[in-house]
Design a protein around this motif. Sequence first.
Motif, short mmCIF file in Angstrom:
data_model
loop_
_atom_site.label_atom_id
_atom_site.label_comp_id
_atom_site.label_asym_id
_atom_site.label_seq_id
_atom_site.Cartn_x
_atom_site.Cartn_y
_atom_site.Cartn_z
N VAL A 241 21.42 30.52 78.01
CA VAL A 241 21.27 31.87 78.22
C VAL A 241 22.86 32.59 78.44
O VAL A 241 23.90 31.87 79.09
N ASP A 242 23.09 33.74 77.79
CA ASP A 242 24.32 34.38 77.98
C ASP A 242 24.01 35.24 79.21
O ASP A 242 23.37 36.21 79.27
N THR A 243 24.81 34.72 80.21
CA THR A 243 24.43 35.10 81.68
C THR A 243 25.15 36.78 81.65
O THR A 243 24.53 37.43 82.33
N ASP A 244 26.18 36.93 80.99
CA ASP A 244 26.72 38.50 80.90
C ASP A 244 25.50 39.37 80.63
O ASP A 244 25.26 40.52 81.13
N ALA A 245 24.63 38.98 79.37
CA ALA A 245 23.68 39.85 78.80
C ALA A 245 22.61 39.77 79.81
O ALA A 245 22.04 40.85 79.93
N VAL A 246 22.34 38.68 80.56
CA VAL A 246 21.32 38.62 81.35
C VAL A 246 21.43 39.75 82.76
O VAL A 246 20.57 40.55 83.10
#
Length: 334
Positions: A241-246
């Motif tokens: 998971v791309d946390t910034d995108a989430v």
Amino acid sequence: MKIAVFSARPYDRRSLDACNQQGYAADGFEFIYFDATLDAHTAALAQDCDAVCVFVNDRLDAPVLQALHALGVRAVVLRCAGFNNVDLAAAEQLGFFVARVPAYSPEAVAEHTLALIMTLNRQTHRAYNRVREGNFMLDGLLGRTLHGKTVGIVGTGKIGLATARILHGMGCTVLGHDPYPSPEFDALGSTVPLDELLARSDIVSLHCPLTTQTQHMIDEASLARMKPGAMLVNTSRGGLVDTDAVIRALKSHHLGHLAIDVYEQESALFFQDRSGEIIDDDVFQRLMTFPNVLVTGHQGFFTAEALQEIAETTLGNLVHFAAGSECPNRVTKA
């Protein structure tokens, strides 16, 4: 044979010692436990050991493996299924025996996945705190009936299958996606392309290994393809998971809920008591400000049965190493 056990917690010591004493006393294994994670600074602790026993956040890149090899270490046994933290090319070049625990109580992780879904959906964590304070109001605790909802399982291996069985039994429509489809999944749901799974699912649950192909598979583009208001659950590997995108998807209200048991930068946080410290991970701290986000500290595997299976498989892998015999759990670059 001496084995240096890194990232060792009290429960690791208990399960490994009990298994060693009960079934492997004649093999002469001696475990030496270290709380520290394995990295370039701690590799020297394995002096005089034949093998190292490591977990998910131990680092075994080329420099660490070279340092271990210089100390006489010749085997790496992982107390986990994932091996993305091991430089397999360097390990092969140095002649290391590398083995993992490919499956340990998949139901344990599947059940924790359900616990996260149910807790976040029905907000029982918030209800618990309210009732303890004498607040019995229901406002803000509205959930949704899971029966009849569509759940997408990304990765239909053993854990994905166990999760699918549970959700199928609850009356959910189950979709699955995996580059290597499982025939067993056909009795539980429909295998579909990833884009279709994301677009149709009310809940998306990740059960994939972390590879170069799956790194940030949930990014801005894939989040945009998800159904508005859907829930994303990750009990697999944080790097999926791309946390910034989430965070951006949560801020825009496109992503309805997030439940994670893993986090991309978890090695600096998880399996430690940081309650008396300032956590300087701004991304993690931002996640914790959302009321529709639930985080647990990589405890999906943490059942008595799973710990016993991990210990038994780990000891079995060491027996194969000592005997020089074929090991079904050995990991190679190929």
